[in-house]
Design a protein around this motif. Structure first.
Motif, PDB file in Angstrom:
ATOM      1  N   GLY A 102       0.790  -1.221   0.000  1.00  0.00           N
ATOM      2  CA  GLY A 102       0.000   0.000   0.000  1.00  0.00           C
ATOM      3  C   GLY A 102       0.816   1.262   0.000  1.00  0.00           C
ATOM      4  O   GLY A 102       2.047   1.253   0.063  1.00  0.00           O
ATOM      5  N   ASP A 103       0.081   2.366  -0.096  1.00  0.00           N
ATOM      6  CA  ASP A 103       0.682   3.686   0.076  1.00  0.00           C
ATOM      7  C   ASP A 103       0.204   4.178   1.436  1.00  0.00           C
ATOM      8  O   ASP A 103       0.550   3.590   2.442  1.00  0.00           O
ATOM      9  N   ILE A 104      -0.600   5.242   1.467  1.00  0.00           N
ATOM     10  CA  ILE A 104      -1.203   5.618   2.744  1.00  0.00           C
ATOM     11  C   ILE A 104      -2.262   4.571   3.085  1.00  0.00           C
ATOM     12  O   ILE A 104      -2.542   4.292   4.236  1.00  0.00           O
ATOM     13  N   TYR A 105      -2.845   4.010   2.039  1.00  0.00           N
ATOM     14  CA  TYR A 105      -3.947   3.051   2.197  1.00  0.00           C
ATOM     15  C   TYR A 105      -3.440   1.645   1.903  1.00  0.00           C
ATOM     16  O   TYR A 105      -2.357   1.444   1.357  1.00  0.00           O
ATOM     17  N   THR A 106      -4.300   0.671   2.246  1.00  0.00           N
ATOM     18  CA  THR A 106      -3.921  -0.724   2.084  1.00  0.00           C
ATOM     19  C   THR A 106      -4.469  -1.261   0.764  1.00  0.00           C
ATOM     20  O   THR A 106      -5.600  -0.942   0.390  1.00  0.00           O
ATOM     21  N   TYR A 107      -3.667  -2.059   0.082  1.00  0.00           N
ATOM     22  CA  TYR A 107      -4.103  -2.675  -1.167  1.00  0.00           C
ATOM     23  C   TYR A 107      -4.275  -4.171  -0.925  1.00  0.00           C
ATOM     24  O   TYR A 107      -3.455  -4.795  -0.237  1.00  0.00           O
ATOM     25  N   ALA A 108      -5.348  -4.694  -1.496  1.00  0.00           N
ATOM     26  CA  ALA A 108      -5.680  -6.096  -1.228  1.00  0.00           C
ATOM     27  C   ALA A 108      -6.243  -6.746  -2.481  1.00  0.00           C
ATOM     28  O   ALA A 108      -6.829  -6.068  -3.341  1.00  0.00           O
ATOM     29  N   THR A 109      -6.055  -8.078  -2.574  1.00  0.00           N
ATOM     30  CA  THR A 109      -6.732  -8.814  -3.646  1.00  0.00           C
ATOM     31  C   THR A 109      -8.020  -9.401  -3.079  1.00  0.00           C
ATOM     32  O   THR A 109      -8.138  -9.600  -1.859  1.00  0.00           O
ATOM     33  N   VAL A 110      -8.968  -9.639  -3.981  1.00  0.00           N
ATOM     34  CA  VAL A 110     -10.275 -10.160  -3.544  1.00  0.00           C
ATOM     35  C   VAL A 110     -10.457 -11.561  -4.131  1.00  0.00           C
ATOM     36  O   VAL A 110     -10.824 -11.708  -5.309  1.00  0.00           O
ATOM     37  N   PRO A 111     -10.182 -12.602  -3.324  1.00  0.00           N
ATOM     38  CA  PRO A 111     -10.232 -13.983  -3.854  1.00  0.00           C
ATOM     39  C   PRO A 111     -11.590 -14.360  -4.445  1.00  0.00           C
ATOM     40  O   PRO A 111     -11.654 -15.068  -5.457  1.00  0.00           O
ATOM     41  N   SER A 112     -12.656 -13.844  -3.858  1.00  0.00           N
ATOM     42  CA  SER A 112     -13.983 -14.263  -4.337  1.00  0.00           C
ATOM     43  C   SER A 112     -14.290 -13.747  -5.747  1.00  0.00           C
ATOM     44  O   SER A 112     -15.217 -14.227  -6.392  1.00  0.00           O
ATOM     45  N   LEU A 113     -13.502 -12.767  -6.225  1.00  0.00           N
ATOM     46  CA  LEU A 113     -13.761 -12.197  -7.555  1.00  0.00           C
ATOM     47  C   LEU A 113     -12.709 -12.645  -8.586  1.00  0.00           C
ATOM     48  O   LEU A 113     -12.558 -12.012  -9.634  1.00  0.00           O
ATOM     49  N   ALA A 114     -12.010 -13.736  -8.286  1.00  0.00           N
ATOM     50  CA  ALA A 114     -10.960 -14.207  -9.192  1.00  0.00           C
ATOM     51  C   ALA A 114     -11.545 -14.590 -10.553  1.00  0.00           C
ATOM     52  O   ALA A 114     -12.691 -15.038 -10.662  1.00  0.00           O
ATOM     53  N   ASP A 115     -10.730 -14.398 -11.620  1.00  0.00           N
ATOM     54  CA  ASP A 115     -11.192 -14.764 -12.968  1.00  0.00           C
ATOM     55  C   ASP A 115     -10.907 -16.238 -13.241  1.00  0.00           C
ATOM     56  O   ASP A 115     -10.464 -16.970 -12.340  1.00  0.00           O
ATOM     57  N   ALA A 116     -11.114 -16.625 -14.477  1.00  0.00           N
ATOM     58  CA  ALA A 116     -10.970 -18.049 -14.823  1.00  0.00           C
ATOM     59  C   ALA A 116      -9.552 -18.555 -14.596  1.00  0.00           C
ATOM     60  O   ALA A 116      -9.336 -19.740 -14.353  1.00  0.00           O
ATOM     61  N   LEU A 117      -8.578 -17.614 -14.672  1.00  0.00           N
ATOM     62  CA  LEU A 117      -7.183 -18.022 -14.447  1.00  0.00           C
ATOM     63  C   LEU A 117      -6.784 -17.916 -12.977  1.00  0.00           C
ATOM     64  O   LEU A 117      -5.620 -18.092 -12.621  1.00  0.00           O
ATOM     65  N   GLY A 118      -7.751 -17.597 -12.150  1.00  0.00           N
ATOM     66  CA  GLY A 118      -7.482 -17.476 -10.711  1.00  0.00           C
ATOM     67  C   GLY A 118      -6.932 -16.122 -10.303  1.00  0.00           C
ATOM     68  O   GLY A 118      -6.603 -15.888  -9.136  1.00  0.00           O
ATOM     69  N   ARG A 119      -6.816 -15.184 -11.256  1.00  0.00           N
ATOM     70  CA  ARG A 119      -6.246 -13.867 -10.951  1.00  0.00           C
ATOM     71  C   ARG A 119      -7.279 -13.010 -10.213  1.00  0.00           C
ATOM     72  O   ARG A 119      -8.425 -12.858 -10.664  1.00  0.00           O
ATOM     73  N   GLN A 120      -6.848 -12.463  -9.115  1.00  0.00           N
ATOM     74  CA  GLN A 120      -7.785 -11.738  -8.250  1.00  0.00           C
ATOM     75  C   GLN A 120      -7.693 -10.227  -8.493  1.00  0.00           C
ATOM     76  O   GLN A 120      -6.582  -9.689  -8.626  1.00  0.00           O
ATOM     77  N   PRO A 121      -8.847  -9.551  -8.542  1.00  0.00           N
ATOM     78  CA  PRO A 121      -8.791  -8.089  -8.709  1.00  0.00           C
ATOM     79  C   PRO A 121      -8.241  -7.420  -7.449  1.00  0.00           C
ATOM     80  O   PRO A 121      -8.223  -8.012  -6.375  1.00  0.00           O
ATOM     81  N   VAL A 122      -7.817  -6.160  -7.642  1.00  0.00           N
ATOM     82  CA  VAL A 122      -7.177  -5.415  -6.550  1.00  0.00           C
ATOM     83  C   VAL A 122      -8.079  -4.259  -6.115  1.00  0.00           C
ATOM     84  O   VAL A 122      -8.657  -3.563  -6.954  1.00  0.00           O
ATOM     85  N   VAL A 123      -8.156  -4.074  -4.789  1.00  0.00           N
ATOM     86  CA  VAL A 123      -8.914  -2.932  -4.250  1.00  0.00           C
ATOM     87  C   VAL A 123      -8.008  -2.121  -3.313  1.00  0.00           C
ATOM     88  O   VAL A 123      -7.049  -2.658  -2.757  1.00  0.00           O
ATOM     89  N   GLU A 124      -8.359  -0.861  -3.194  1.00  0.00           N
ATOM     90  CA  GLU A 124      -7.698  -0.009  -2.194  1.00  0.00           C
ATOM     91  C   GLU A 124      -8.639   0.087  -1.003  1.00  0.00           C
ATOM     92  O   GLU A 124      -9.832   0.357  -1.174  1.00  0.00           O
ATOM     93  N   VAL A 125      -8.124  -0.154   0.189  1.00  0.00           N
ATOM     94  CA  VAL A 125      -8.975  -0.105   1.387  1.00  0.00           C
ATOM     95  C   VAL A 125      -8.499   1.044   2.280  1.00  0.00           C
ATOM     96  O   VAL A 125      -7.345   1.066   2.718  1.00  0.00           O
ATOM     97  N   ASP A 126      -9.406   1.967   2.525  1.00  0.00           N
ATOM     98  CA  ASP A 126      -9.105   3.131   3.355  1.00  0.00           C
ATOM     99  C   ASP A 126      -9.574   2.825   4.782  1.00  0.00           C
ATOM    100  O   ASP A 126     -10.764   2.864   5.080  1.00  0.00           O
ATOM    101  N   THR A 127      -8.610   2.503   5.636  1.00  0.00           N
ATOM    102  CA  THR A 127      -8.978   2.153   7.015  1.00  0.00           C
ATOM    103  C   THR A 127      -8.895   3.359   7.946  1.00  0.00           C
ATOM    104  O   THR A 127      -8.955   3.205   9.167  1.00  0.00           O
TER     105      THR A 127
END
Lengths: 217, 604
Positions: A102-127
């Motif tokens: 992350g930068d100031i915020y945390t970056y995370a992958t979301v396993p439940s939204l993985a594509d057919a190749l298992g690649r997970q999208p990335v979100v920025e989480v502002d805690t």
């Protein structure tokens, strides 16, 4: 697996004379699909950790620099952070995620939204907010590095950055046009796949405007 | 040209302070702020600092001992002092940029000397009275010559022979470039009319306080702008036409001329006193040449900075048999308003920005537009303070007026944060219009521009009372982090390394910034660094508070912040665990929760 986004990020930092720090990978880095807090580890992230145990990009730009959580033979920040997140944030988020940097915020992958190749999208989480704010930023980890490299370029090209070092642009906030090129991400947003994660952002007009820019709607 | 520069550089150290072209003297002390006599510096180099009584913010960067914890943590007074120092560094950087970008300092110093020379020669040209003395008092700094006083003494009354202007020019150029231009301090240039020449001497030995209107940057403009010249001619003519001298008698005339930067903002004929009654008869008007002479004396004063008054004394006399009275300027000196807080900062920044305007080297607006609010906030803030709040006496302004009434560094910080709330278009309009006020004067604004600027202040008043949206919060968090790293340079490295794991927490949260509209939510006093797990516990408490009080009052938010501060203070400004703590961060959370529950019934 090639990682053109990560390579581009290295190139951009080199070209713009921005700092890059890396550490060698662990002898046995986390593998694609292995379990981390009961979640399948993202294959792209596994490729990243196969090359690097830690990375920090442009951290001299305080607030804009980005770091990859360390995971090597000495330090297990990746593992420790994910345990902390499972215990403290998963419930509030309503969905399990794997945090990786992350930068100031945390970056995370979301396993439940993985594509057919298992690649997970990335979100920025502002805690910083009492209820975490989530913004989708990439369809996969390498795509995130690609978009972030474009952000650094835009930042450096900004007249006020050149004159006075002001960092007028924010990632991903001011990079809607770049994110819009990530077709897979746009499809996921349009399909409402991030809605539950973004539940705390619904009242924000600014977020709505930003999403509209990314999705072209 | 190169030779002239070399001579100038040489005379900065080895030239006598007083004499008729040669003599002995000393170099006056340099002023405390901006040692402009020193060679051009980088902002980094300047950060080694001379802030009066304030340690330079960057001095503690190498203090490894304080790398992780707040032992010896700065008090709020020290935080304020650091904030002042940071603003001062910003001002220095702006001045430094203005001094260098697109300019040729050697050419500027030469132009400065040539301008002064032409003006002195111009004033000498009409004087034929043997024994008359013209004395010009300049403040000289890094080649910039600011006239602060002028005096003319009468001679014997006998008329001298014409003087060759080229010879006077040659001598004066030598004095101005070789002996005077490289100094810093007050220099009096004295010219005495002799029968067939002017004797020139100078005195640089007097110690004098640096006048606030003095410039530090030499200017490359060739002379007075035509518009300024015409304005002075018109006004001087009007004043002089109002003077009547008794036939065969004499009068003393006193004038006040009000200047702001290079602009004439007004003035008045203060007194016309008869000093000698004549034999009687109708009083006579002054000769038109007197107005021209007055203008010649006043124009060099327009090169100073800020608001000031030039007090002028004229002596008028009527000789029997002449159709008009004669007159001469006896003295002209600058009177300054009482100093205001932050005045030296303001005038330095103002000079830097005004310089582009006056020289036209880089188009002034374009140069300013590239700087942005981050850099210019202090200039804007100090300009607002210098102008007084009366200009903003617009109905409906309450919080803005209150916020602008504080110390310069506080106003600058507030303005920097508050302007974030405007749209980019509004912010650009604010920057453009306020820059116009500061550079060209309030009267330069057209009716619609004036209305627009006031409207923007009203808009700001509304905006600061609205809750922040998520995008603004993100901008302000980024600003807060960068500012904190500057405020506490010893933490800069660890903030870079740990990023999200070491958040900068707003003690009064961004969520409630609108409840404190006249305060800067990103002020140093409101920012603390803490570890992520501590931040999570603090946020948990604010979450509970928010649920119990969805729309809290200002007092409720303040009290909640005080409770949380009280319990978590040991973890503030730390990248590690506080040593010797008996209670854990969970104990602190429970204790704070209990206190919040007792103070805010309904909080769970």
């Amino acid at each position: 697996m090639p990682l053109p986004g990560l390579e581009r990020l290295f190139d951009v930092c080199l070209r713009l004379k921005l700092s890059v720090e890396t550490l060698p990978p662990a002898r046995e880095p986390p593998r694609a699909g292995c379990s981390l807090e009961g979640l399948p580890f993202d294959p792209v992230l596994a490729d990243v950790y196969a090359r690097l145990g830690y990375a920090a990009f442009a951290t001299e730009l305080i607030g804009a620099g980005w770091t990859l959580d360390r995971s090597d033979d000495q330090v297990h920040k990746l593992k420790e952070n994910n345990r902390w997140w499972r215990e403290n944030w998963w419930e509030g988020l309503g969905e399990p995620v794997i945090v990786f940097g992350g930068d100031i915020y945390t970056y995370a992958t979301v396993p439940s939204l993985a594509d057919a190749l298992g690649r997970q999208p990335v979100v920025e989480v502002d805690t910083y907010e009492p209820e975490a704010h989530v913004m989708p930023v990439a369809s996969n980890v390498d795509r995130f590095f690609d978009s972030y490299s474009h952000y650094l370029e835009a930042l450096a090209a900004h007249p006020r950055y050149q004159k006075s070092g002001d960092r007028e642009l924010l990632f991903p906030w001011d990079m809607a046009e770049v994110l819009a090129r990530d077709e897979q991400l746009v499809e996921l947003i349009r399909a409402g796949r991030f809605e539950s994660l973004m539940k705390n952002m619904q009242e924000s007009n600014a977020t709505r405007r930003w999403l509209a820019k990314v999705t072209g709607r | 040209m190169l030779l002239v520069f070399v001579l100038q550089a040489g005379c900065a150290t080895g030239v006598p302070g007083r004499g008729s072209l040669m003599g002995l003297g000393h170099r006056p002390p340099t002023p405390p702020f901006f040692n402009a006599a020193a060679p051009a510096r980088s902002p980094t180099a300047s950060a080694t600092g001379r802030g009066a009584g304030v340690p330079p913010a960057s001095a503690d960067t190498s203090a490894e001992a304080w790398a992780h914890g707040p032992e010896g943590m700065a008090t709020s007074e020290e935080v304020r002092a650091r904030a002042r120092r940071l603003e001062e560094e910003r001002a220095e950087a702006l001045v430094w940029a203005a001094q260098r970008e697109g300019r040729e300092p050697t050419a500027a110093r030469e132009a400065e000397a040539e301008r002064a020379l032409a003006r002195v020669v111009g004033l000498c040209s009409g004087v034929e009275d043997v024994g008359a003395v013209l004395a010009f008092t300049f403040w000289v700094e890094d080649g910039a010559l600011t006239l602060v006083g002028y005096q003319e003494e009468r001679g014997s009354g006998s008329e001298g022979r014409p003087v060759e202007a080229p010879e006077l020019t040659r001598v004066l150029r030598l004095v101005l470039t070789e002996y005077v231009g490289g100094r810093t301090g007050e220099v009096v240039l004295r010219l005495r009319r002799e029968a067939a020449r002017w004797a020139v001497d100078y005195d640089a030995s007097r110690t004098a306080a640096r006048p606030p209107e003095a410039r530090r940057l030499p200017m490359r403009m060739p002379g007075t702008p035509a518009g300024t010249f015409l304005t002075f001619h018109e006004v001087a003519g009007k004043w002089m036409r109002a003077v009547q001298v008794p036939a065969g008698g004499a009068s003393r005339v006193e004038l006040e001329v009000w200047l702001e930067d290079g602009r004439l903002t007004g003035g008045q004929l203060r007194e016309v006193r008869r000093t000698r009654e004549g034999p009687g008869g109708s009083p006579l008007a002054l000769s038109p040449e007197v107005a021209g002479r007055l203008v010649q004396v006043l124009l060099p004063f327009t090169e100073g900075l800020g608001a000031r008054t030039v007090r002028v004394v004229l002596r008028a006399e009527h000789q029997p048999g002449e159709a008009r009275a004669r007159g001469r300027v006896e003295s002209a000196r600058v009177e300054r308003p009482p100093p205001q807080p932050g005045q030296s900062w303001y005038l330095s920044m103002h000079e830097a920005t005004l310089l582009r305007w006056r020289e036209g080297v880089v188009e002034g607006t374009a140069w300013l537009a590239q700087r942005g609010v981050e850099e210019l906030a202090l200039w804007f803030a100090l300009g607002i303070i210098a102008k007084g709040l009366g200009f903003f006496a617009t109905e409906g302004l309450e919080w803005v007026t209150k916020a602008l009434g504080r110390e310069p560094e506080v106003v600058a910080g507030w303005l920097r944060t508050a302007l974030r709330r405007l749209t980019p278009e509004e912010k650009a309009a604010f920057e453009r219009l306020w820059a116009k006020v500061l550079l060209e004067g309030e009267q330069a604004l057209g009716h619609s521009e004036r209305k627009k600027l006031r409207g923007l202040f009203v808009r700001l008043e509304q905006a600061i009372q609205e809750p922040l949206d998520v995008d603004l919060k993100k901008e302000l968090r980024k600003d807060a982090r960068a500012y904190y790293a500057k405020l506490y340079p010893r933490f800069a490295k660890i903030l870079q390394e740990q990023n999200k794991d070491l958040p900068i927490h707003h003690r009064r949260p961004l969520q409630y910034a609108h409840l404190f509209p006249d305060e800067n939510v990103n002020a140093g006093e409101n920012l603390v660094m803490l570890k992520e797990h501590v931040h999570q516990r603090v946020n948990f408490l604010w979450g509970r508070f928010r649920t119990a009080r969805p729309n809290p009052t200002t007092d409720e938010a303040r009290r909640a912040a005080e409770i949380i501060d009280r319990h978590f203070e040991p973890w503030y400004h730390r990248a590690d665990e506080p040593p010797g703590m008996l209670k854990t961060v969970d104990d602190a959370r429970e204790a704070a929760l209990r206190e919040l529950r007792s103070r805010f019934p309904g909080l769970e």
